[in-house]
Motif scaffolding. Structure first.
Motif, PDB file in Angstrom:
ATOM      1  N   VAL A 186      14.417  -0.050  -0.272  1.00  0.00           N
ATOM      2  CA  VAL A 186      15.631  -1.360  -1.238  1.00  0.00           C
ATOM      3  C   VAL A 186      14.947  -2.083  -2.703  1.00  0.00           C
ATOM      4  O   VAL A 186      15.531  -2.462  -3.666  1.00  0.00           O
ATOM      5  N   ALA A 187      14.247  -1.893  -2.730  1.00  0.00           N
ATOM      6  CA  ALA A 187      13.122  -2.783  -3.614  1.00  0.00           C
ATOM      7  C   ALA A 187      14.101  -1.632  -4.766  1.00  0.00           C
ATOM      8  O   ALA A 187      14.704  -2.710  -5.983  1.00  0.00           O
ATOM      9  N   ARG A 188      14.618  -0.864  -4.795  1.00  0.00           N
ATOM     10  CA  ARG A 188      15.985   0.001  -5.739  1.00  0.00           C
ATOM     11  C   ARG A 188      16.263  -0.358  -6.740  1.00  0.00           C
ATOM     12  O   ARG A 188      16.296  -0.014  -7.493  1.00  0.00           O
ATOM     13  N   THR A 189      17.246  -1.547  -5.717  1.00  0.00           N
ATOM     14  CA  THR A 189      18.163  -2.423  -6.488  1.00  0.00           C
ATOM     15  C   THR A 189      17.952  -3.529  -6.702  1.00  0.00           C
ATOM     16  O   THR A 189      18.675  -4.165  -7.461  1.00  0.00           O
ATOM     17  N   ALA A 190      16.991  -3.801  -7.021  1.00  0.00           N
ATOM     18  CA  ALA A 190      16.393  -5.123  -7.327  1.00  0.00           C
ATOM     19  C   ALA A 190      16.641  -6.305  -7.158  1.00  0.00           C
ATOM     20  O   ALA A 190      17.064  -7.524  -7.986  1.00  0.00           O
ATOM     21  N   ARG A 191      17.188  -6.306  -6.304  1.00  0.00           N
ATOM     22  CA  ARG A 191      18.514  -7.219  -5.414  1.00  0.00           C
ATOM     23  C   ARG A 191      17.390  -8.130  -4.555  1.00  0.00           C
ATOM     24  O   ARG A 191      17.094  -7.423  -3.175  1.00  0.00           O
ATOM     25  N   PRO A 192      16.889  -9.075  -4.656  1.00  0.00           N
ATOM     26  CA  PRO A 192      16.234 -10.111  -3.260  1.00  0.00           C
ATOM     27  C   PRO A 192      16.628 -10.222  -2.469  1.00  0.00           C
ATOM     28  O   PRO A 192      16.464 -10.048  -0.797  1.00  0.00           O
ATOM     29  N   ASP A 193      18.246 -10.347  -2.173  1.00  0.00           N
ATOM     30  CA  ASP A 193      18.843 -11.121  -0.906  1.00  0.00           C
ATOM     31  C   ASP A 193      18.882  -9.448   0.402  1.00  0.00           C
ATOM     32  O   ASP A 193      18.355  -9.678   0.980  1.00  0.00           O
ATOM     33  N   LEU A 194      18.157  -8.170   0.155  1.00  0.00           N
ATOM     34  CA  LEU A 194      18.685  -7.076   0.349  1.00  0.00           C
ATOM     35  C   LEU A 194      16.961  -6.822   1.544  1.00  0.00           C
ATOM     36  O   LEU A 194      17.603  -6.508   2.385  1.00  0.00           O
ATOM     37  N   LEU A 195      16.212  -6.896  -0.030  1.00  0.00           N
ATOM     38  CA  LEU A 195      15.115  -7.255   0.688  1.00  0.00           C
ATOM     39  C   LEU A 195      14.723  -8.037   1.433  1.00  0.00           C
ATOM     40  O   LEU A 195      13.701  -8.322   2.147  1.00  0.00           O
ATOM     41  N   ALA A 196      14.854  -9.867   1.693  1.00  0.00           N
ATOM     42  CA  ALA A 196      14.842 -10.491   2.541  1.00  0.00           C
ATOM     43  C   ALA A 196      15.156  -9.884   3.449  1.00  0.00           C
ATOM     44  O   ALA A 196      14.547 -10.199   4.933  1.00  0.00           O
ATOM     45  N   ARG A 197      16.381  -9.487   3.932  1.00  0.00           N
ATOM     46  CA  ARG A 197      16.644  -9.159   5.428  1.00  0.00           C
ATOM     47  C   ARG A 197      15.814  -8.123   6.067  1.00  0.00           C
ATOM     48  O   ARG A 197      15.831  -8.147   7.830  1.00  0.00           O
ATOM     49  N   VAL A 198      15.442  -7.259   5.190  1.00  0.00           N
ATOM     50  CA  VAL A 198      14.604  -5.914   6.010  1.00  0.00           C
ATOM     51  C   VAL A 198      12.880  -6.766   6.000  1.00  0.00           C
ATOM     52  O   VAL A 198      12.537  -6.727   7.107  1.00  0.00           O
ATOM     53  N   VAL A 199      12.418  -7.437   5.313  1.00  0.00           N
ATOM     54  CA  VAL A 199      11.673  -8.880   5.452  1.00  0.00           C
ATOM     55  C   VAL A 199      11.705  -9.521   6.693  1.00  0.00           C
ATOM     56  O   VAL A 199      11.307  -9.807   7.661  1.00  0.00           O
ATOM     57  N   LEU A 200      13.149 -10.410   7.087  1.00  0.00           N
ATOM     58  CA  LEU A 200      13.471 -10.777   8.380  1.00  0.00           C
ATOM     59  C   LEU A 200      13.368 -10.416   9.301  1.00  0.00           C
ATOM     60  O   LEU A 200      13.217 -10.517  10.902  1.00  0.00           O
ATOM     61  N   LEU A 201      14.142  -9.249   9.968  1.00  0.00           N
ATOM     62  CA  LEU A 201      13.760  -7.724  10.458  1.00  0.00           C
ATOM     63  C   LEU A 201      12.377  -7.752  11.145  1.00  0.00           C
ATOM     64  O   LEU A 201      12.168  -8.025  12.367  1.00  0.00           O
ATOM     65  N   GLU A 202      11.451  -7.019   9.572  1.00  0.00           N
ATOM     66  CA  GLU A 202      10.217  -7.015  10.715  1.00  0.00           C
ATOM     67  C   GLU A 202       9.613  -8.235  11.218  1.00  0.00           C
ATOM     68  O   GLU A 202       9.145  -8.329  12.083  1.00  0.00           O
ATOM     69  N   CYS A 203       9.676  -9.061  10.371  1.00  0.00           N
ATOM     70  CA  CYS A 203       9.010 -10.837  10.954  1.00  0.00           C
ATOM     71  C   CYS A 203      10.220 -10.923  12.333  1.00  0.00           C
ATOM     72  O   CYS A 203       9.157 -11.825  13.600  1.00  0.00           O
ATOM     73  N   ALA A 204      11.097 -10.057  12.804  1.00  0.00           N
ATOM     74  CA  ALA A 204      12.027 -10.674  13.924  1.00  0.00           C
ATOM     75  C   ALA A 204      11.388  -9.990  15.250  1.00  0.00           C
ATOM     76  O   ALA A 204      10.565 -10.127  15.873  1.00  0.00           O
ATOM     77  N   VAL A 205      10.665  -8.630  15.158  1.00  0.00           N
ATOM     78  CA  VAL A 205       9.447  -7.813  16.059  1.00  0.00           C
ATOM     79  C   VAL A 205       8.521  -8.037  16.023  1.00  0.00           C
ATOM     80  O   VAL A 205       8.081  -8.301  17.859  1.00  0.00           O
ATOM     81  N   ARG A 206       8.199  -8.885  15.056  1.00  0.00           N
ATOM     82  CA  ARG A 206       7.039  -9.053  15.441  1.00  0.00           C
ATOM     83  C   ARG A 206       6.733 -10.756  16.237  1.00  0.00           C
ATOM     84  O   ARG A 206       5.833 -10.739  16.904  1.00  0.00           O
ATOM     85  N   VAL A 207       7.510 -11.471  15.886  1.00  0.00           N
ATOM     86  CA  VAL A 207       7.766 -12.907  16.744  1.00  0.00           C
ATOM     87  C   VAL A 207       8.339 -12.351  18.239  1.00  0.00           C
ATOM     88  O   VAL A 207       7.917 -12.810  19.158  1.00  0.00           O
ATOM     89  N   ALA A 208       9.013 -11.728  17.944  1.00  0.00           N
ATOM     90  CA  ALA A 208       9.378 -10.734  19.486  1.00  0.00           C
ATOM     91  C   ALA A 208       8.172 -10.765  20.411  1.00  0.00           C
ATOM     92  O   ALA A 208       8.645 -10.671  22.055  1.00  0.00           O
ATOM     93  N   SER A 209       7.487 -10.141  19.836  1.00  0.00           N
ATOM     94  CA  SER A 209       6.633  -9.991  20.743  1.00  0.00           C
ATOM     95  C   SER A 209       4.860 -10.685  20.611  1.00  0.00           C
ATOM     96  O   SER A 209       3.655 -10.597  21.194  1.00  0.00           O
ATOM     97  N   LEU A 210       5.606 -12.196  20.198  1.00  0.00           N
ATOM     98  CA  LEU A 210       4.315 -13.433  20.152  1.00  0.00           C
ATOM     99  C   LEU A 210       3.481 -13.025  19.330  1.00  0.00           C
ATOM    100  O   LEU A 210       2.740 -13.565  19.550  1.00  0.00           O
ATOM    101  N   ALA A 211       3.811 -12.719  17.768  1.00  0.00           N
ATOM    102  CA  ALA A 211       2.718 -11.707  17.911  1.00  0.00           C
ATOM    103  C   ALA A 211       2.169 -13.043  16.055  1.00  0.00           C
ATOM    104  O   ALA A 211       1.362 -13.063  15.326  1.00  0.00           O
ATOM    105  N   GLN A 212       3.723 -13.737  16.050  1.00  0.00           N
ATOM    106  CA  GLN A 212       3.964 -14.510  15.248  1.00  0.00           C
ATOM    107  C   GLN A 212       4.392 -15.600  15.503  1.00  0.00           C
ATOM    108  O   GLN A 212       5.506 -15.581  16.003  1.00  0.00           O
ATOM    109  N   VAL A 213       4.955 -16.721  14.536  1.00  0.00           N
ATOM    110  CA  VAL A 213       5.619 -17.662  14.214  1.00  0.00           C
ATOM    111  C   VAL A 213       6.570 -17.813  13.190  1.00  0.00           C
ATOM    112  O   VAL A 213       5.984 -17.924  12.439  1.00  0.00           O
ATOM    113  N   GLY A 214       7.450 -17.823  13.180  1.00  0.00           N
ATOM    114  CA  GLY A 214       8.693 -18.053  11.563  1.00  0.00           C
ATOM    115  C   GLY A 214       8.336 -16.380  10.656  1.00  0.00           C
ATOM    116  O   GLY A 214       8.077 -15.300  10.796  1.00  0.00           O
TER     117      GLY A 214
END
Length: 241
Positions: free
Chosen positions: A83-111
């Motif tokens: 995604v970084a190949r596009t130089a678009r922070p909005d697209l990178l944010a979606r991947v980052v949020l997905l990674e956070c979501a699976v961690r949150v789903a596993s009770l590994a972090q908040v936010g």
């Protein structure tokens, strides 16, 4: 699209390969893919970076939920790099949020701490989802809860009673974790989360939710439920041997 102390590291089993066939069923990953692919569908094949990022994010999600830390780390890095190949922070944010979501789903972090450096370049929908993963209250309307994915929007409005209507296992786990972070530690929330993780064979969130449920049953003095949960934990721990 995200809890207290994570499950024990012993839930992970780096020696096993993730079950690739399940990745296509993860609605959250498909939503990320739709955002990455944008309007390409029907006009031209998706660009290589988008296909690569989608595949890597799907494999990373499945690997993390299955307790495959090494594979998950490699695939998340690959997804971000593509995604970084596009130089678009909005697209990178979606991947980052997905990674956070699976961690949150596993009770590994908040936010989602990794989202903060990308906040200024993210769209309103990404900012709303990041707020949701933090477990903070959200205003209704076009600028707040209405920007969430449908399953999360329903739980945002209906609370734990709406969990039963969330069919996608990962979306249900994320919603349950957010409810838990907000203080809804009811046995029903945990039960719905355990069902979702068990259905998919996702060892990491299943271990975390079972351990949390044992603690809750002990606090209630529910010896019968404690025994049932401990039997399930014994079976789960044996599956990683």
């Amino acid at each position: 699209m995200t809890m207290p102390t994570p499950a024990s590291p012993s839930a992970a089993n780096p020696g096993r390969r993730p079950r690739r066939g399940r990745t296509a069923a993860i609605t959250l990953v498909m939503a990320i893919a739709a955002g990455l692919l944008g309007g390409c569908a029907g006009r031209a094949p998706p660009p290589e970076w988008a296909q690569n990022a989608h595949g890597a994010a799907a494999r990373a999600s499945e690997a993390y939920l299955s307790g495959e830390d090494r594979i998950a780390a490699q695939e998340w890095r690959r997804a971000r790099d593509e995604v970084a190949r596009t130089a678009r922070p909005d697209l990178l944010a979606r991947v980052v949020l997905l990674e956070c979501a699976v961690r949150v789903a596993s009770l590994a972090q908040v936010g989602c701490p990794d989202f903060e450096p990308l906040r200024s370049g993210a769209d309103a929908a990404e900012r709303a989802y990041a707020q949701y993963l933090e477990g903070r209250a959200m205003a209704a309307g076009a600028g707040g809860a209405d920007l969430l994915p449908p399953a999360q929007r329903a739980v945002q409005a209906g609370g734990s009673a709406a969990l039963a209507g969330v069919d996608d296992p990962l979306a249900r786990l994320v919603a349950a974790a957010v409810l838990y972070a907000r203080g809804d530690a009811s046995p029903e929330v945990a039960r719905r989360a355990i069902e979702a993780a068990s259905e998919r064979g996702w060892r990491r969130p299943l271990m975390a939710w079972l351990l949390r449920s044992v603690e809750q049953a002990e606090q209630r003095g529910d010896a019968a439920q404690m025994e049932v949960l401990r039997q399930r934990l014994k079976v789960l721990r044996g599956s990683g041997s």
